[in-house]
Design a protein around this motif. Structure first.
Motif, PDB file in Angstrom:
ATOM      1  N   SER A   7       0.964  -1.228   0.196  1.00 57.74           N
ATOM      2  CA  SER A   7       0.326   0.276  -0.348  1.00 57.74           C
ATOM      3  C   SER A   7       1.491   1.529  -0.394  1.00 57.74           C
ATOM      4  O   SER A   7       0.584   2.442  -0.762  1.00 57.74           O
ATOM      5  CB  SER A   7      -0.513   0.026   1.323  1.00 57.74           C
ATOM      6  OG  SER A   7      -1.632  -1.067   1.908  1.00 57.74           O
ATOM      7  N   GLU A   8       1.834   1.046   0.630  1.00 59.41           N
ATOM      8  CA  GLU A   8       2.796   2.704   0.839  1.00 59.41           C
ATOM      9  C   GLU A   8       3.346   2.716  -0.829  1.00 59.41           C
ATOM     10  O   GLU A   8       3.955   4.072  -1.015  1.00 59.41           O
ATOM     11  CB  GLU A   8       4.179   2.455   1.859  1.00 59.41           C
ATOM     12  CG  GLU A   8       5.023   3.231   2.395  1.00 59.41           C
ATOM     13  CD  GLU A   8       4.348   4.322   3.046  1.00 59.41           C
ATOM     14  OE1 GLU A   8       4.288   5.602   2.576  1.00 59.41           O
ATOM     15  OE2 GLU A   8       3.255   4.143   3.806  1.00 59.41           O
ATOM     16  N   ARG A   9       3.589   1.617  -1.420  1.00 58.85           N
ATOM     17  CA  ARG A   9       4.744   1.798  -2.277  1.00 58.85           C
ATOM     18  C   ARG A   9       3.792   2.605  -3.682  1.00 58.85           C
ATOM     19  O   ARG A   9       3.730   2.821  -4.394  1.00 58.85           O
ATOM     20  CB  ARG A   9       4.467   0.422  -2.822  1.00 58.85           C
ATOM     21  CG  ARG A   9       6.167   0.428  -2.543  1.00 58.85           C
ATOM     22  CD  ARG A   9       6.554  -1.218  -3.455  1.00 58.85           C
ATOM     23  NE  ARG A   9       7.230  -2.522  -2.866  1.00 58.85           N
ATOM     24  CZ  ARG A   9       7.257  -3.241  -2.182  1.00 58.85           C
ATOM     25  NH1 ARG A   9       6.330  -4.121  -3.352  1.00 58.85           N
ATOM     26  NH2 ARG A   9       7.882  -4.244  -1.365  1.00 58.85           N
ATOM     27  N   VAL A  10       2.600   1.998  -3.542  1.00 67.49           N
ATOM     28  CA  VAL A  10       0.851   2.359  -4.465  1.00 67.49           C
ATOM     29  C   VAL A  10       0.693   3.856  -4.473  1.00 67.49           C
ATOM     30  O   VAL A  10       0.586   4.610  -5.200  1.00 67.49           O
ATOM     31  CB  VAL A  10      -0.345   1.416  -4.286  1.00 67.49           C
ATOM     32  CG1 VAL A  10      -1.455   2.210  -5.003  1.00 67.49           C
ATOM     33  CG2 VAL A  10       0.556  -0.074  -4.722  1.00 67.49           C
ATOM     34  N   TYR A  11       0.967   4.416  -2.636  1.00 70.87           N
ATOM     35  CA  TYR A  11       0.500   5.293  -2.396  1.00 70.87           C
ATOM     36  C   TYR A  11       1.299   6.485  -3.064  1.00 70.87           C
ATOM     37  O   TYR A  11       1.457   7.684  -3.822  1.00 70.87           O
ATOM     38  CB  TYR A  11       0.190   5.882  -0.934  1.00 70.87           C
ATOM     39  CG  TYR A  11      -0.085   7.339  -0.426  1.00 70.87           C
ATOM     40  CD1 TYR A  11      -1.457   7.340  -0.361  1.00 70.87           C
ATOM     41  CD2 TYR A  11       1.461   8.454  -0.174  1.00 70.87           C
ATOM     42  CE1 TYR A  11      -1.380   9.448   0.238  1.00 70.87           C
ATOM     43  CE2 TYR A  11       0.491   9.438   0.565  1.00 70.87           C
ATOM     44  CZ  TYR A  11      -0.651   9.869   0.199  1.00 70.87           C
ATOM     45  OH  TYR A  11      -0.960  10.739   0.897  1.00 70.87           O
ATOM     46  N   LYS A  12       2.805   5.722  -2.440  1.00 67.91           N
ATOM     47  CA  LYS A  12       3.982   7.034  -3.064  1.00 67.91           C
ATOM     48  C   LYS A  12       4.218   7.024  -4.505  1.00 67.91           C
ATOM     49  O   LYS A  12       4.323   7.906  -5.311  1.00 67.91           O
ATOM     50  CB  LYS A  12       5.507   6.037  -2.302  1.00 67.91           C
ATOM     51  CG  LYS A  12       5.549   6.266  -0.986  1.00 67.91           C
ATOM     52  CD  LYS A  12       7.035   5.696  -0.832  1.00 67.91           C
ATOM     53  CE  LYS A  12       6.998   5.813   0.994  1.00 67.91           C
ATOM     54  NZ  LYS A  12       8.818   5.427   1.134  1.00 67.91           N
ATOM     55  N   ALA A  13       3.764   5.851  -5.259  1.00 59.81           N
ATOM     56  CA  ALA A  13       4.089   5.991  -7.270  1.00 59.81           C
ATOM     57  C   ALA A  13       2.460   6.735  -7.586  1.00 59.81           C
ATOM     58  O   ALA A  13       2.670   7.813  -8.379  1.00 59.81           O
ATOM     59  CB  ALA A  13       3.150   4.770  -7.334  1.00 59.81           C
ATOM     60  N   LEU A  14       1.650   7.511  -6.619  1.00 61.04           N
ATOM     61  CA  LEU A  14       0.432   8.146  -6.837  1.00 61.04           C
ATOM     62  C   LEU A  14       0.360   9.314  -6.307  1.00 61.04           C
ATOM     63  O   LEU A  14      -0.116  10.647  -6.711  1.00 61.04           O
ATOM     64  CB  LEU A  14      -0.794   7.356  -6.198  1.00 61.04           C
ATOM     65  CG  LEU A  14      -1.359   5.584  -6.827  1.00 61.04           C
ATOM     66  CD1 LEU A  14      -2.482   5.559  -5.587  1.00 61.04           C
ATOM     67  CD2 LEU A  14      -2.278   6.185  -8.029  1.00 61.04           C
ATOM     68  N   ASN A  15       1.205   9.950  -5.712  1.00 58.63           N
ATOM     69  CA  ASN A  15       1.723  11.244  -5.080  1.00 58.63           C
ATOM     70  C   ASN A  15       3.608  11.476  -4.572  1.00 58.63           C
ATOM     71  O   ASN A  15       3.891  11.300  -3.746  1.00 58.63           O
ATOM     72  CB  ASN A  15       1.137  10.893  -3.656  1.00 58.63           C
ATOM     73  CG  ASN A  15      -0.743  10.600  -3.117  1.00 58.63           C
ATOM     74  OD1 ASN A  15      -1.074  11.530  -3.933  1.00 58.63           O
ATOM     75  ND2 ASN A  15      -0.855   9.737  -3.266  1.00 58.63           N
ATOM     76  N   PRO A  16       3.989  11.104  -5.954  1.00 57.93           N
ATOM     77  CA  PRO A  16       5.457  11.076  -6.136  1.00 57.93           C
ATOM     78  C   PRO A  16       5.993  12.328  -5.261  1.00 57.93           C
ATOM     79  O   PRO A  16       7.472  12.606  -5.167  1.00 57.93           O
ATOM     80  CB  PRO A  16       5.711  10.946  -7.672  1.00 57.93           C
ATOM     81  CG  PRO A  16       4.504  11.796  -7.756  1.00 57.93           C
ATOM     82  CD  PRO A  16       2.910  11.446  -7.327  1.00 57.93           C
ATOM     83  N   CYS A  17       4.910  13.067  -5.354  1.00 58.34           N
ATOM     84  CA  CYS A  17       6.242  14.397  -4.820  1.00 58.34           C
ATOM     85  C   CYS A  17       5.140  14.937  -2.188  1.00 58.34           C
ATOM     86  O   CYS A  17       5.968  16.093  -2.388  1.00 58.34           O
ATOM     87  CB  CYS A  17       4.941  16.152  -5.085  1.00 58.34           C
ATOM     88  SG  CYS A  17       5.805  15.512  -6.902  1.00 58.34           S
ATOM     89  N   GLY A  18       4.904  12.957  -2.746  1.00 58.98           N
ATOM     90  CA  GLY A  18       4.751  13.505  -1.378  1.00 58.98           C
ATOM     91  C   GLY A  18       3.038  13.295  -0.664  1.00 58.98           C
ATOM     92  O   GLY A  18       2.461  13.722  -2.006  1.00 58.98           O
ATOM     93  N   ASP A  19       2.797  14.176   0.216  1.00 51.47           N
ATOM     94  CA  ASP A  19       1.632  13.950   0.242  1.00 51.47           C
ATOM     95  C   ASP A  19       0.633  15.801  -0.176  1.00 51.47           C
ATOM     96  O   ASP A  19       0.915  16.603   0.067  1.00 51.47           O
ATOM     97  CB  ASP A  19       0.959  13.994   2.044  1.00 51.47           C
ATOM     98  CG  ASP A  19       1.373  13.309   2.820  1.00 51.47           C
ATOM     99  OD1 ASP A  19       0.681  11.702   2.332  1.00 51.47           O
ATOM    100  OD2 ASP A  19       1.955  13.007   4.167  1.00 51.47           O
ATOM    101  N   PRO A  20      -0.537  15.294  -0.883  1.00 49.07           N
ATOM    102  CA  PRO A  20      -1.106  16.516  -1.247  1.00 49.07           C
ATOM    103  C   PRO A  20      -2.109  16.943  -0.347  1.00 49.07           C
ATOM    104  O   PRO A  20      -3.117  17.895  -1.167  1.00 49.07           O
ATOM    105  CB  PRO A  20      -1.952  15.842  -2.338  1.00 49.07           C
ATOM    106  CG  PRO A  20      -2.351  14.390  -1.865  1.00 49.07           C
ATOM    107  CD  PRO A  20      -1.367  13.620  -0.855  1.00 49.07           C
ATOM    108  N   PHE A  21      -1.901  16.816   1.022  1.00 49.74           N
ATOM    109  CA  PHE A  21      -2.369  17.654   1.624  1.00 49.74           C
ATOM    110  C   PHE A  21      -2.059  18.460   2.856  1.00 49.74           C
ATOM    111  O   PHE A  21      -0.650  17.479   2.938  1.00 49.74           O
ATOM    112  CB  PHE A  21      -3.917  16.954   1.677  1.00 49.74           C
ATOM    113  CG  PHE A  21      -3.230  15.841   2.637  1.00 49.74           C
ATOM    114  CD1 PHE A  21      -3.196  15.651   4.501  1.00 49.74           C
ATOM    115  CD2 PHE A  21      -3.079  14.640   2.399  1.00 49.74           C
ATOM    116  CE1 PHE A  21      -2.368  14.247   5.361  1.00 49.74           C
ATOM    117  CE2 PHE A  21      -2.780  13.329   2.635  1.00 49.74           C
ATOM    118  CZ  PHE A  21      -2.464  13.296   4.418  1.00 49.74           C
TER     119      PHE A  21
END
Length: 151
Positions: A7-21
């Protein structure tokens, strides 16, 4: 609840610049409480979304996302739910104006067959969609802190 490695890998792939919030309840405690209660009562517990036909509620929820959560604007999308007897383009113009979300960030509408009856919302309802698993978890943790746990 921590993410799995996958899940962490998928999250990082979807948010390559870090958290969007940058969720910070102290920015506006009143708006934080309002936004959390709206999400807890009208939203989806698996994502940062909320559906309603009341423009005041939609505006307040968006203020919560924009001010308290500092969610990147491009992550906020919308979907219109309306009956086939309503003009989708009219509904789109209306909700785009109310939300400040450009028409290009509205996903495919959900249009259902009108079976008659009185309509409470002449422009259908809008669902604000801002999927982010970490932000959803922040909401759940904050609600638990306030004594309002959400499953």
């Amino acid at each position: 609840m921590p993410f799995s490695i996958q899940s962490e890998r998928v999250y990082k792939a979807l948010n390559p610049c870090g958290d969007p919030f940058h969720y910070n309840p102290a920015r506006n405690r009143r708006l934080d409480l309002i936004g959390l209660v709206l999400w807890a009562t009208e939203g989806d517990s698996t994502q940062v979304s909320l559906a309603n036909g009341n423009p005041a509620i939609i505006k307040k929820y968006l203020a919560f996302l924009r001010i308290v959560c500092r969610l990147k604007e491009e992550k906020i999308k919308a979907v219109i739910h309306c009956h086939d007897t309503l003009s989708y383009q009219t509904c789109l113009r209306y909700w785009s104006k109310i939300t400040g979300i450009p028409a290009s960030r509205f996903n495919k509408p959900y249009i259902k067959k009108d079976k008659g009856g009185k309509r409470k919302y002449p422009y259908g309802i809008v669902r604000i969609v801002a999927n982010n698993t970490k932000l959803t978890q922040c909401f759940k943790e904050r609600l638990a802190e306030l004594g309002l746990p959400r499953g």
